[in-house]
Design an enzyme around this catalytic site. Sequence first.
Site, PDB file in Angstrom:
ATOM      1  N   ASP A  35       0.850  -1.201   0.000  1.00 22.39           N
ATOM      2  CA  ASP A  35       0.000   0.000   0.000  1.00 22.39           C
ATOM      3  C   ASP A  35       0.882   1.246   0.000  1.00 22.39           C
ATOM      4  O   ASP A  35       0.730   2.128  -0.843  1.00 22.39           O
ATOM      5  CB  ASP A  35      -0.913   0.000   1.238  1.00 22.39           C
ATOM      6  CG  ASP A  35      -1.650  -1.310   1.403  1.00 22.39           C
ATOM      7  OD1 ASP A  35      -2.558  -1.565   0.604  1.00 22.39           O
ATOM      8  OD2 ASP A  35      -1.293  -2.089   2.305  1.00 22.39           O
ATOM      9  N   GLU A 292       1.660  -6.416  -5.295  1.00 26.20           N
ATOM     10  CA  GLU A 292       1.399  -5.569  -6.457  1.00 26.20           C
ATOM     11  C   GLU A 292       2.642  -4.795  -6.907  1.00 26.20           C
ATOM     12  O   GLU A 292       3.028  -4.827  -8.077  1.00 26.20           O
ATOM     13  CB  GLU A 292       0.262  -4.594  -6.122  1.00 26.20           C
ATOM     14  CG  GLU A 292      -0.045  -3.671  -7.265  1.00 26.20           C
ATOM     15  CD  GLU A 292      -1.433  -3.053  -7.198  1.00 26.20           C
ATOM     16  OE1 GLU A 292      -2.367  -3.686  -6.667  1.00 26.20           O
ATOM     17  OE2 GLU A 292      -1.584  -1.933  -7.705  1.00 26.20           O
ATOM     18  N   ASP A 293       3.287  -4.109  -5.979  1.00 29.47           N
ATOM     19  CA  ASP A 293       4.362  -3.222  -6.421  1.00 29.47           C
ATOM     20  C   ASP A 293       5.594  -3.999  -6.889  1.00 29.47           C
ATOM     21  O   ASP A 293       6.161  -3.702  -7.943  1.00 29.47           O
ATOM     22  CB  ASP A 293       4.734  -2.246  -5.293  1.00 29.47           C
ATOM     23  CG  ASP A 293       5.617  -1.121  -5.807  1.00 29.47           C
ATOM     24  OD1 ASP A 293       5.238  -0.479  -6.802  1.00 29.47           O
ATOM     25  OD2 ASP A 293       6.708  -0.906  -5.257  1.00 29.47           O
TER      26      ASP A 293
HETATM   27  O1  TRH Z   1       4.371  -6.260   0.701  1.00 28.76           O
HETATM   28  P1  TRH Z   1       3.336  -6.698  -0.249  1.00 28.76           P
HETATM   29  O2  TRH Z   1       2.774  -8.014  -0.026  1.00 28.76           O
HETATM   30  O3  TRH Z   1       2.215  -5.629  -0.255  1.00 28.76           O
HETATM   31  C1  TRH Z   1       0.868  -5.597  -0.501  1.00 28.76           C
HETATM   32  C2  TRH Z   1       0.089  -5.599   0.754  1.00 28.76           C
HETATM   33  O4  TRH Z   1      -0.001  -6.869   1.272  1.00 28.76           O
HETATM   34  C3  TRH Z   1      -1.255  -5.036   0.500  1.00 28.76           C
HETATM   35  O5  TRH Z   1      -2.105  -5.138   1.605  1.00 28.76           O
HETATM   36  C4  TRH Z   1      -1.855  -5.641  -0.717  1.00 28.76           C
HETATM   37  O6  TRH Z   1      -2.980  -4.910  -0.952  1.00 28.76           O
HETATM   38  C5  TRH Z   1      -0.914  -5.554  -1.883  1.00 28.76           C
HETATM   39  O7  TRH Z   1       0.302  -6.188  -1.557  1.00 28.76           O
HETATM   40  C6  TRH Z   1      -1.451  -6.166  -3.133  1.00 28.76           C
HETATM   41  O8  TRH Z   1       3.938  -6.698  -1.755  1.00 28.76           O
HETATM   42  P2  TRH Z   1       4.277  -5.528  -2.764  1.00 28.76           P
HETATM   43  O9  TRH Z   1       3.016  -4.924  -3.295  1.00 28.76           O
HETATM   44  O10 TRH Z   1       5.178  -6.089  -3.730  1.00 28.76           O
HETATM   45  O11 TRH Z   1       5.037  -4.421  -1.942  1.00 28.76           O
HETATM   46  C7  TRH Z   1       6.342  -4.611  -1.455  1.00 28.76           C
HETATM   47  C8  TRH Z   1       7.079  -3.288  -1.441  1.00 28.76           C
HETATM   48  O12 TRH Z   1       8.274  -3.424  -0.697  1.00 28.76           O
HETATM   49  C9  TRH Z   1       7.488  -2.821  -2.826  1.00 28.76           C
HETATM   50  O13 TRH Z   1       7.371  -1.415  -2.917  1.00 28.76           O
HETATM   51  C10 TRH Z   1       8.951  -3.216  -2.915  1.00 28.76           C
HETATM   52  C11 TRH Z   1       9.379  -3.025  -1.490  1.00 28.76           C
HETATM   53  N1  TRH Z   1      10.562  -3.765  -1.067  1.00 28.76           N
HETATM   54  C12 TRH Z   1      11.641  -3.043  -0.598  1.00 28.76           C
HETATM   55  O14 TRH Z   1      11.613  -1.794  -0.615  1.00 28.76           O
HETATM   56  N2  TRH Z   1      12.721  -3.730  -0.144  1.00 28.76           N
HETATM   57  C13 TRH Z   1      12.806  -5.071  -0.121  1.00 28.76           C
HETATM   58  O15 TRH Z   1      13.825  -5.649   0.313  1.00 28.76           O
HETATM   59  C14 TRH Z   1      11.688  -5.802  -0.632  1.00 28.76           C
HETATM   60  C15 TRH Z   1      11.741  -7.313  -0.653  1.00 28.76           C
HETATM   61  C16 TRH Z   1      10.581  -5.119  -1.080  1.00 28.76           C
END
Ligand code: TRH
Length: 400
Positions: A35, A292-293
């Site tokens: 998020d 997502e991200d």
């Molecule tokens: O962390 P996520 O699972 O996030 C979300 C939430 O669960 C949310 O509630 C849900 O709605 C959404 O997924 C679909 O996975 P995501 O989206 O990939 O986000 C991870 C973030 O963390 C992304 O911006 C990359 C960052 N990141 C770092 O900055 N450093 C790291 O070492 C890693 C592994 C990720």
Amino acid sequence: MSALILSRLSAAPMPASSSPSRWDVFCQVIDNYGDIGVCWRLARQLVGEHGFGVRLWVDDLRVFQRICSEIVPQLRIQTVQGVEVRHWDADFPEIDPGDVVIEAFACHLPERFIASMAGTKPVPVWINLDYLSAEAWVSGCHALPSPHPRLPLTKYFFFPGFNETTGGLLRESRLDQRRQSFCASPEQQTGFWRTLGLPPPSADTLLVSLFAYENPAIADLLDSWAQGRTPVCCLAPLTQTQSVIEAFVAQPLQVGDALRRGSLEIRMLPFIAQPDYDQLLWSCDINIVRGEDSFVRAQWAAKPMLWQIYPQDEDAHLTKLAAFLDLYCADLPEASRGAVRRLYRAWNGGKDAGRITPDLWAEWMDALPDLRRHAIDWAEKRAKQEDLCSCLVRFCRSKL
Ligand code: TRH
């Protein structure tokens, strides 16, 4: 007269008068990092590439700090990288809304703020920025208005997506140049490994980044790598996967640990800052991502990827996964398409998903040359689409 606390929100440089120059972005951290990951990226792009003033309201600054170390969780107001970051807590101030108000992922805006929006002339453009999905219905719902039942306000649904009839994907304007420059520069790469405290990987090793939920299939995947012929180095930032990896290696793990099992080497990384995470994705041969991200960033990294979709009630996520696979696999040769589908299903579970076995992994390895070409082709095609931030700006301009 009500004592309005006037926002310090200002936009520099000031765009044309019909421009949505002041933005409020609201982010509720439901769980994990996605998020805030999405909202932070969008906020920086609005400031850095469009010159707008952005106030980013976040309810959990500690989670925010994990992806951006400059955040001070104790501060109610701080400016970071040109974005005014506000702690969004129960004590919401009376404040003038911006020209555009974004509620990310249907988070509920404070009632007091909604009332201020209704009392503003002209009323702000109100956007619900939704989740990314490849499902066909998204095109029909993107940009639909939803009038408020009582107040003179209209909320618009804005859906990210994979084609021109959606809001597109988040992508900074110079992202691909930065990626290409990194991939062409041994100095930048050496610098990256140094910041992680790791020696550069050897050329004959398949480098895989691992970011997933507590996925029971991790043990099967690690086991397949350990049994395989190709040396695999798995780089795992410390997240929820830690316990499953610990169970696999039967010992506790911490950042910096490196372990061997057959053909597999596992290296435990810290959770790294968001820009460095891109460099990790660019450096690896295969990226395992989630949510997502990171899923979108892995696509821009133009490398083969394995996605764990965010699990939802009643397996609703499996429908979304199927829609993505239909789209993603459409241009792949048949054998490689089968390899992708089988591994994604086994990784994400569900009925008839099957398990990850050394044979299934070998099938993926056979498909790897196709998957490499396809990842580049996919990224190039998606990059032709307008990026989400520009699409959003254009949309909001048309509503002002
Ligand atoms: O962390 P996520 O699972 O996030 C979300 C939430 O669960 C949310 O509630 C849900 O709605 C959404 O997924 C679909 O996975 P995501 O989206 O990939 O986000 C991870 C973030 O963390 C992304 O911006 C990359 C960052 N990141 C770092 O900055 N450093 C790291 O070492 C890693 C592994 C990720």
